[in-house]
Scaffold this motif. Structure first.
Motif, short mmCIF file in Angstrom:
data_model
loop_
_atom_site.label_atom_id
_atom_site.label_comp_id
_atom_site.label_asym_id
_atom_site.label_seq_id
_atom_site.Cartn_x
_atom_site.Cartn_y
_atom_site.Cartn_z
N LYS A 107 0.83 -1.21 0.00
CA LYS A 107 0.00 0.00 0.00
C LYS A 107 0.87 1.26 0.00
O LYS A 107 0.36 2.37 0.12
N THR A 129 -9.16 5.34 -6.02
CA THR A 129 -10.57 5.08 -6.32
C THR A 129 -10.95 5.64 -7.70
O THR A 129 -11.58 4.96 -8.51
N THR A 132 -9.20 3.53 -10.45
CA THR A 132 -9.81 2.21 -10.64
C THR A 132 -11.15 2.34 -11.35
O THR A 132 -11.45 1.58 -12.28
N ARG A 137 -12.41 0.02 -14.36
CA ARG A 137 -13.79 -0.48 -14.42
C ARG A 137 -14.54 0.07 -15.64
O ARG A 137 -15.24 -0.66 -16.32
N THR A 262 -17.24 -0.58 -7.51
CA THR A 262 -15.83 -0.76 -7.20
C THR A 262 -15.59 -0.37 -5.75
O THR A 262 -16.26 0.51 -5.22
N ALA A 263 -14.66 -1.07 -5.11
CA ALA A 263 -14.35 -0.80 -3.70
C ALA A 263 -12.85 -0.90 -3.51
O ALA A 263 -12.22 -1.90 -3.89
N ALA A 265 -11.24 -1.47 -0.98
CA ALA A 265 -10.86 -2.58 -0.09
C ALA A 265 -10.48 -3.83 -0.90
O ALA A 265 -9.78 -4.70 -0.40
N ASN A 266 -10.95 -3.89 -2.14
CA ASN A 266 -10.65 -5.07 -2.97
C ASN A 266 -9.33 -4.92 -3.72
O ASN A 266 -9.01 -5.75 -4.56
N ILE A 267 -8.59 -3.86 -3.44
CA ILE A 267 -7.33 -3.63 -4.16
C ILE A 267 -6.18 -3.60 -3.16
O ILE A 267 -5.72 -2.52 -2.75
N PRO A 268 -5.70 -4.76 -2.70
CA PRO A 268 -4.62 -4.74 -1.72
C PRO A 268 -3.31 -4.20 -2.30
O PRO A 268 -2.53 -3.58 -1.59
N ARG A 270 -1.84 -1.53 -3.99
CA ARG A 270 -2.12 -0.17 -4.46
C ARG A 270 -0.89 0.51 -5.06
O ARG A 270 -0.99 1.53 -5.70
#
Ligand SMILES: NC(=O)c1ccc[n+]([C@@H]2O[C@H](COP(=O)([O-])OP(=O)(O)OC[C@H]3O[C@@H](n4cnc5c(N)ncnc54)[C@H](OP(=O)(O)O)[C@@H]3O)[C@@H](O)[C@H]2O)c1
Length: 319
Positions: A107, A129, A132, A137, A262-263, A265-268, A270
């Motif tokens: 991160k 965010t 992404t 997306r 999209t969240a 939290a789902n992208i460890p 970064r």
């Protein structure tokens, strides 16, 4: 070290400043001496207890910029003294409104010399965010029309700039004309008042009647119906909040629309996106805006301000 903490959920006055032990970085973690962190809208929801589960007591704050103070086992890409920025902490991890935070290495990214700690601390969560949503997306393409709801907000002001630098024609909603003027300076070709009773018509006019290809929505409960109305053929609605409200006769089928969430939290991992964001900032294509800076004692005030809105960009917290 000094840190902001809350022991129970509630109003901003549950936030206090305490003396705590400095964290020790575990394997694959980087200990960062925090120089600047930023307030995200979600921080206030975590504190209030209205979103996600948070182990108490908790240190708020999910973004940070600072200097590497130590590295855990297995961390080879960072050394003590490196300037770094990092994002997405705070949800059941040690937060960043502290003098030090131990942060998972994926991160964290290097912060170029010519980017200030305030700017580095402002952008991670909202920048990742926006990136992404638009790049990964939506697959936003040059010359497409992009609608950003809340174009002055943290995510919104990053998305307006990212969309413009990607070659899209950006329309943003805002709460006042004075804010709209500043959002147009960031790269929006048109802004419309989100309280307007003729919002859909004004957005349609801004597209010369052709509709919007990509919509970044942060209040789907309020705007899904409008999104589907103003969307062009093959339009993509990307939502960063909310469930799906019921909409009468949604034109999903004949316009072949996509609604996608999209969240962060789902992208460890970064770091790759943070590195691209740093390059955009260095090139001058992305200029995160610092609206106000607060000390630890005033974090409650900052939490009130993030809920109230009406400013452009991000609120910074400095130890
Ligand atoms: N899914 C994810 O991974 C993810 C990541 C980041 C954020 N989020 C969520 O996305 C939302 C925005 O985050 P943020 O950090 O950008 O928040 P923020 O900085 O507080 O921005 C909020 C934006 O919403 C605008 N707004 C307020 N009332 C509105 C209305 N009635 N209609 C349209 N816009 C309105 C605000 O305008 P004013 O200034 O005029 O009030 C401001 O532009 C939050 O709910 C946050 O939790 C999700």
């Amino acid at each position: 070290m000094r840190a902001v903490r809350y022991h129970e959920h509630g109003e901003p006055d549950v936030l206090g400043v305490e003396e705590l032990d400095e964290p020790t970085p575990a394997a694959a973690e980087v200990l960062v001496e925090i120089r600047a962190a930023s307030v995200n809208a979600v921080d206030a929801k975590f504190r209030a207890g209205t979103y996600g589960s948070v182990s108490l007591p908790a240190i708020p704050g999910g973004d940070a910029a600072g200097v590497v103070a130590a590295v855990g086992e297995g961390v080879e890409e960072f050394a003590v003294g490196d300037r770094v920025f990092a994002g997405g902490l705070g949800h059941d991890e040690g937060g960043t409104f502290a003098e030090y935070a131990a942060i998972p290495r994926m991160k964290v990214a290097h912060l170029p010399e010519n980017i200030s700690f305030e700017v580095g601390g402002a952008i991670p969560n909202v920048g990742v965010t926006a990136w992404t949503a638009l790049v990964e997306r939506a697959g936003l393409e040059p010359t497409e029309r992009l609608l950003v709801h809340g174009g002055n907000g943290g995510v919104g002001h990053a998305a307006v700039q990212l969309g413009a630098t990607m070659g899209a024609d950006v329309i943003a909603t805002v709460g006042s004309e004075s804010v709209g003027e500043r959002v147009r300076d960031l790269g929006a070709s048109a802004t419309v008042d989100y309280d307007s009773e003729t919002l859909a018509g004004e957005i349609d006019d801004a597209t010369d009647g052709e509709g919007v290809d990509v919509i970044l929505d942060h209040r789907l409960d309020d705007y899904l119906g409008l999104d589907l109305t103003v969307a062009a053929q093959n339009g993509r609605v990307i939502t960063i909040t909310g469930g799906i409200p019921s909409v009468e006769n949604p034109p999903l089928q004949h316009k072949e629309l996509t609604i996608r969430g999209t969240a962060i939290a789902n992208i460890p991992e970064r770091r790759p996106i943070l590195q691209r964001i740093a390059r955009l900032i260095v090139r001058g294509d992305l200029a995160p805006v610092v609206a106000e800076t607060y000390g630890f004692e005033d974090v409650g005030e900052a939490h009130r301000a993030v809920v109230e809105g009406g400013y452009v960009g991000k609120l910074i917290v400095r130890p």
